[in-house]
Design a protein around this motif. Structure first.
Motif, PDB file in Angstrom:
ATOM      1  N   PRO A  85       0.812  -1.218   0.000  1.00  0.00           N
ATOM      2  CA  PRO A  85       0.000   0.000   0.000  1.00  0.00           C
ATOM      3  C   PRO A  85       0.851   1.277   0.000  1.00  0.00           C
ATOM      4  CG  PRO A  85      -0.003  -1.005   2.193  1.00  0.00           C
ATOM      5  CD  PRO A  85       0.847  -1.889   1.316  1.00  0.00           C
ATOM      6  N   MET A  86       2.187   1.129   0.040  1.00  0.00           N
ATOM      7  CA  MET A  86       3.058   2.314   0.123  1.00  0.00           C
ATOM      8  C   MET A  86       3.902   2.491  -1.139  1.00  0.00           C
ATOM      9  SD  MET A  86       2.337   3.608   3.035  1.00  0.00           S
ATOM     10  CE  MET A  86       3.568   4.885   3.216  1.00  0.00           C
ATOM     11  N   ASN A  87       4.103   3.758  -1.505  1.00  0.00           N
ATOM     12  CA  ASN A  87       5.075   4.077  -2.566  1.00  0.00           C
ATOM     13  C   ASN A  87       6.485   3.742  -2.095  1.00  0.00           C
ATOM     14  OD1 ASN A  87       3.460   7.189  -3.399  1.00  0.00           O
ATOM     15  ND2 ASN A  87       3.219   5.223  -4.354  1.00  0.00           N
ATOM     16  N   ILE A 157       3.181  13.804   3.057  1.00  0.00           N
ATOM     17  CA  ILE A 157       4.377  13.322   2.362  1.00  0.00           C
ATOM     18  C   ILE A 157       5.543  13.165   3.338  1.00  0.00           C
ATOM     19  CG2 ILE A 157       3.769  14.106   0.039  1.00  0.00           C
ATOM     20  CD1 ILE A 157       5.443  16.618   0.559  1.00  0.00           C
ATOM     21  N   CYS A 158       6.470  12.278   2.976  1.00  0.00           N
ATOM     22  CA  CYS A 158       7.577  11.923   3.871  1.00  0.00           C
ATOM     23  C   CYS A 158       8.875  11.789   3.064  1.00  0.00           C
ATOM     24  CB  CYS A 158       7.322  10.577   4.541  1.00  0.00           C
ATOM     25  SG  CYS A 158       5.767  10.492   5.424  1.00  0.00           S
ATOM     26  N   PRO A 159      10.024  11.919   3.734  1.00  0.00           N
ATOM     27  CA  PRO A 159      11.300  11.740   3.024  1.00  0.00           C
ATOM     28  C   PRO A 159      11.584  10.282   2.690  1.00  0.00           C
ATOM     29  CG  PRO A 159      11.682  12.239   5.349  1.00  0.00           C
ATOM     30  CD  PRO A 159      10.203  12.314   5.134  1.00  0.00           C
ATOM     31  N   VAL A 160      10.959   9.355   3.429  1.00  0.00           N
ATOM     32  CA  VAL A 160      10.969   7.933   3.065  1.00  0.00           C
ATOM     33  C   VAL A 160       9.548   7.424   3.236  1.00  0.00           C
ATOM     34  CG1 VAL A 160      13.346   7.359   3.797  1.00  0.00           C
ATOM     35  CG2 VAL A 160      11.463   7.164   5.424  1.00  0.00           C
ATOM     36  N   TYR A 161       9.233   6.336   2.556  1.00  0.00           N
ATOM     37  CA  TYR A 161       7.947   5.698   2.803  1.00  0.00           C
ATOM     38  C   TYR A 161       8.196   4.332   3.421  1.00  0.00           C
ATOM     39  CZ  TYR A 161       5.833   9.560   0.388  1.00  0.00           C
ATOM     40  OH  TYR A 161       5.437  10.827   0.060  1.00  0.00           O
ATOM     41  N   CYS A 162       7.608   4.128   4.610  1.00  0.00           N
ATOM     42  CA  CYS A 162       7.866   2.923   5.384  1.00  0.00           C
ATOM     43  C   CYS A 162       6.791   1.893   5.075  1.00  0.00           C
ATOM     44  CB  CYS A 162       7.825   3.240   6.875  1.00  0.00           C
ATOM     45  SG  CYS A 162       8.720   4.754   7.295  1.00  0.00           S
ATOM     46  N   SER A 163       7.217   0.661   4.858  1.00  0.00           N
ATOM     47  CA  SER A 163       6.256  -0.404   4.531  1.00  0.00           C
ATOM     48  C   SER A 163       5.289  -0.653   5.678  1.00  0.00           C
ATOM     49  CB  SER A 163       7.000  -1.701   4.237  1.00  0.00           C
ATOM     50  OG  SER A 163       7.866  -1.515   3.161  1.00  0.00           O
ATOM     51  N   TYR A 164       5.686  -0.272   6.900  1.00  0.00           N
ATOM     52  CA  TYR A 164       4.848  -0.572   8.066  1.00  0.00           C
ATOM     53  C   TYR A 164       3.950   0.595   8.463  1.00  0.00           C
ATOM     54  CZ  TYR A 164       8.499   2.173  10.318  1.00  0.00           C
ATOM     55  OH  TYR A 164       9.366   3.183  10.651  1.00  0.00           O
ATOM     56  N   CYS A 165       3.842   1.617   7.606  1.00  0.00           N
ATOM     57  CA  CYS A 165       3.159   2.862   7.998  1.00  0.00           C
ATOM     58  C   CYS A 165       1.720   2.616   8.450  1.00  0.00           C
ATOM     59  CB  CYS A 165       3.160   3.827   6.819  1.00  0.00           C
ATOM     60  SG  CYS A 165       2.412   5.415   7.257  1.00  0.00           S
ATOM     61  N   THR A 166       1.379   3.187   9.588  1.00  0.00           N
ATOM     62  CA  THR A 166       0.018   3.023  10.105  1.00  0.00           C
ATOM     63  C   THR A 166      -0.991   3.878   9.323  1.00  0.00           C
ATOM     64  OG1 THR A 166      -1.261   2.886  12.131  1.00  0.00           O
ATOM     65  CG2 THR A 166       0.047   4.858  11.868  1.00  0.00           C
ATOM     66  N   ILE A 170      -3.395   7.188   3.648  1.00  0.00           N
ATOM     67  CA  ILE A 170      -3.288   8.577   3.157  1.00  0.00           C
ATOM     68  C   ILE A 170      -1.857   9.007   2.809  1.00  0.00           C
ATOM     69  CG2 ILE A 170      -5.373   9.555   4.221  1.00  0.00           C
ATOM     70  CD1 ILE A 170      -3.585  10.539   6.566  1.00  0.00           C
ATOM     71  N   ILE A 171      -0.851   8.279   3.269  1.00  0.00           N
ATOM     72  CA  ILE A 171       0.523   8.778   3.134  1.00  0.00           C
ATOM     73  C   ILE A 171       1.131   8.386   1.784  1.00  0.00           C
ATOM     74  CG2 ILE A 171       2.873   8.652   4.102  1.00  0.00           C
ATOM     75  CD1 ILE A 171       0.849  10.166   5.866  1.00  0.00           C
ATOM     76  N   GLY A 172       1.749   9.368   1.140  1.00  0.00           N
ATOM     77  CA  GLY A 172       2.377   9.133  -0.165  1.00  0.00           C
ATOM     78  C   GLY A 172       1.314   9.054  -1.253  1.00  0.00           C
ATOM     79  N   SER A 209       2.467  15.770  13.100  1.00  0.00           N
ATOM     80  CA  SER A 209       2.986  14.571  12.442  1.00  0.00           C
ATOM     81  C   SER A 209       2.596  14.588  10.974  1.00  0.00           C
ATOM     82  CB  SER A 209       2.450  13.337  13.186  1.00  0.00           C
ATOM     83  OG  SER A 209       3.006  12.163  12.673  1.00  0.00           O
ATOM     84  N   GLY A 210       2.169  13.491  10.455  1.00  0.00           N
ATOM     85  CA  GLY A 210       1.800  13.470   9.038  1.00  0.00           C
ATOM     86  C   GLY A 210       1.737  12.047   8.541  1.00  0.00           C
ATOM     87  N   GLY A 211       2.411  12.017   7.476  1.00  0.00           N
ATOM     88  CA  GLY A 211       3.498  12.740   6.862  1.00  0.00           C
ATOM     89  C   GLY A 211       4.592  13.088   7.890  1.00  0.00           C
ATOM     90  N   ASP A 212       5.504  13.868   7.452  1.00  0.00           N
ATOM     91  CA  ASP A 212       6.718  14.054   8.219  1.00  0.00           C
ATOM     92  C   ASP A 212       7.094  15.526   8.247  1.00  0.00           C
ATOM     93  OD1 ASP A 212       9.633  14.090   8.788  1.00  0.00           O
ATOM     94  OD2 ASP A 212       9.389  11.922   8.749  1.00  0.00           O
ATOM     95  N   SER A 213       7.424  16.015   9.459  1.00  0.00           N
ATOM     96  CA  SER A 213       7.773  17.437   9.607  1.00  0.00           C
ATOM     97  C   SER A 213       9.019  17.816   8.791  1.00  0.00           C
ATOM     98  CB  SER A 213       8.030  17.757  11.080  1.00  0.00           C
ATOM     99  OG  SER A 213       6.890  17.504  11.836  1.00  0.00           O
ATOM    100  N   THR A 241       9.164  13.405  13.254  1.00  0.00           N
ATOM    101  CA  THR A 241       9.887  13.175  12.000  1.00  0.00           C
ATOM    102  C   THR A 241      10.750  11.931  12.096  1.00  0.00           C
ATOM    103  OG1 THR A 241      11.527  13.982  10.454  1.00  0.00           O
ATOM    104  CG2 THR A 241      11.750  14.793  12.703  1.00  0.00           C
ATOM    105  N   LYS A 242      10.670  11.129  11.053  1.00  0.00           N
ATOM    106  CA  LYS A 242      11.571   9.978  10.976  1.00  0.00           C
ATOM    107  C   LYS A 242      12.940  10.435  10.472  1.00  0.00           C
ATOM    108  CE  LYS A 242      11.691   5.206   9.443  1.00  0.00           C
ATOM    109  NZ  LYS A 242      12.057   4.665  10.741  1.00  0.00           N
ATOM    110  N   GLY A 243      13.003  11.720  10.128  1.00  0.00           N
ATOM    111  CA  GLY A 243      14.176  12.253   9.457  1.00  0.00           C
ATOM    112  C   GLY A 243      15.511  11.999  10.144  1.00  0.00           C
TER     113      GLY A 243
HETATM  114  S1  SF4 Z   1       4.159   8.790   8.269  1.00  0.00           S
HETATM  115 FE1  SF4 Z   1       5.957   8.011   9.383  1.00  0.00          FE
HETATM  116  S2  SF4 Z   1       5.741   5.775   9.290  1.00  0.00           S
HETATM  117 FE2  SF4 Z   1       4.398   6.637   7.679  1.00  0.00          FE
HETATM  118  S3  SF4 Z   1       5.684   6.644   5.831  1.00  0.00           S
HETATM  119 FE3  SF4 Z   1       5.878   8.656   6.802  1.00  0.00          FE
HETATM  120  S4  SF4 Z   1       7.739   8.494   8.060  1.00  0.00           S
HETATM  121 FE4  SF4 Z   1       7.067   6.397   7.587  1.00  0.00          FE
END
Ligand code: SF4
Length: 451
Positions: A85-87, A157-166, A170-172, A209-213, A241-243
């Motif tokens: 489900p993630m980019n 939006i995020c600098p990485v997309y995590c396969s485990y994103c909750t 909506i993300i990505g 949060s988000g997405g990512d700050s 941020t996961k940054g």
């Molecule tokens: S919201 Fe957090 S967990 Fe989800 S893809 Fe972005 S950085 Fe990863």
């Protein structure tokens, strides 16, 4: 591959060599990647180079890896794209930290580059919005569940997309399996959210949060931070941020962004209010000298950073990994705060662990370092009950993997359920889960134990 790895009851931590958690790699590890073999340290450490060279397509993976990308790996990566489900988006820093001689078992590859062969069918009780964030949303971009705290999602939006994103719903961008209405920065909607906060004097705490700050521009970071801090009853804000974990180069070389964070932090101090950062290191393999240097910079500015990890099978569900992660984070001045049981969201069944594993890990980690640097293991209850300590369930049927919970302050009178992944149960229990009527009867019975 070790997706079914399980923590046994009473598992103890091996005493890690006294100084091992202080060793951080500082070699030119990216030069082992054929496509980056001539990239210098200065280039690699430049945040603009990292963004420009982020990997967003399987074709790029193939091109950068060259002969390291075997036909078997390539076809498994392509199969993963049909299910996830993630980019894909992964910084060169994270990409290069993957052990490409054994990508199948690598904890970083697992988090960011899904393989078709790893996926399992979703659990019968999975939900795209498992935590009920949309249900508890009074205005767009805001979730208000706890009386004094809100979750604000200013971007998807995020600098990485995590396969485990909750928040994979909506993300990505959209994927082959999920249509998303992703949004970027929208000041008018932010102002509507601030207006709601202004009208609700009980709220003291805002998680941004988000997405990512990291994806907010310095101007946006300041606008959001200062707007929130000017609301009289807001006492604490946290940028999530996961940054820092996946892209420390931004802290080291993006002075405008860091200065904006510093300014909001100082603005908060002038008002007597807290401005902190929450990040997401999940594996010791993510921590390098660059992480330590990035943290040194934030620490010198007086900015507190806490960590929220997600418990993932084959990534960090071993006692030794969790102990090392906890001690390394403490050493670089990141305070381990939470370890979450994995949420019951789509495309993540292979990552999930049993509740029993979470409890065993908590027992094993506690006592390995100071209490304030020991993470609390929590289960964020499906259906919006909020975070509960893993051992605070009302009833747990370990055989069938069903736990029943209450959240007396958040949703008085309601019962919540969390389910262990079916592939980790006994063969007999797996058979019971294959029959819908039996499943309904098991869940009903589990609930009846606490009603
Ligand atoms: S919201 Fe957090 S967990 Fe989800 S893809 Fe972005 S950085 Fe990863």
């Amino acid at each position: 591959m070790s997706n079914t790895q399980t923590i046994e009851e009473g598992t103890e931590a091996k005493k890690i060599p006294e100084l091992e958690h202080r060793n951080f790699r500082n070699d030119e590890f990216w030069q082992k990647i054929p496509g980056w073999s001539t990239v210098t340290r200065d280039e690699f450490n430049d945040h603009k180079w990292q963004v420009k060279n982020s990997v967003q397509k399987i074709k790029q993976v193939q091109k950068i890896l060259g002969p390291l990308c075997t036909p078997e790996l390539l076809s498994d990566l392509e199969a993963g794209q049909k299910i996830t489900p993630m980019n894909i988006r992964i910084t060169p820093y994270m990409f290069a930290l993957i052990d490409w001689t054994n990508p199948w078992d690598d904890p970083l590859r697992k988090q960011f580059l899904p393989l078709g062969s790893q996926f399992l069918p979703d659990h019968a009780y999975y939900e795209a919005d498992s935590l009920g964030e949309d249900t508890d949303s009074p205005v767009p971009m805001l979730t208000h569940r706890y009386p004094d705290k809100v979750l604000f999602l200013p971007t998807t939006i995020c600098p990485v997309y995590c396969s485990y994103c909750t928040r994979s719903r909506i993300i990505g961008g959209s994927t082959e399996t999920v249509d998303k209405s992703t949004y970027g920065a929208n000041q008018k909607k932010w102002d509507d959210a601030f207006e709601y906060l202004l009208r609700n004097p009980l709220i003291e705490d805002v998680v941004i949060s988000g997405g990512d700050s990291y994806m907010l521009t310095p101007k946006q970071l300041k606008y959001i931070g200062e707007s929130l801090l000017k609301i009289p009853h807001i006492r604490r804000i946290r940028y999530a941020t996961k940054g820092i974990a996946i892209f420390p180069q931004k802290i080291l070389t993006d002075d405008d962004w860091v200065n904006a964070l510093r300014d909001v932090h100082e603005f908060g101090r002038r008002y007597g209010k807290q401005v902190v950062v929450h990040t997401h290191f999940s594996s010791p393999q993510e921590i390098t000298k660059a992480s330590q240097q990035a943290m040194d910079r934030l620490f010198s500015l007086g900015i507190l950073v806490r960590n929220q990890a997600v418990l993932q099978s084959g990534v960090n569900n071993s006692v030794d990994t969790m102990v090392k992660l906890t001690r390394q984070l403490g050493f670089i001045n990141v305070q381990p705060y939470y370890v979450y049981m994995h949420d019951m969201v789509p495309g993540c069944e292979h990552f999930r662990t049993t509740l029993a594993e979470g409890i065993e890990l908590e027992k094993a980690v506690r006592g390995t370092t100071a209490g304030f640097n020991t993470p609390t293991f929590v289960c964020d209850l499906p259906g919006g009950g909020g975070k509960r300590h893993v051992a605070s369930y009302e009833y747990y049927d370990k055989e069938n993997g069903i736990s029943v919970w209450r959240a007396p302050y958040v949703k008085p009178g309601e019962l919540f359920t969390y389910f262990d992944p079916i592939h980790k149960l006994s063969k007999e229990a797996q058979k019971r889960w294959a029959d819908k009527a039996t499943v309904e009867a098991m869940v009903k019975e589990a609930k009846s134990k606490v009603e």
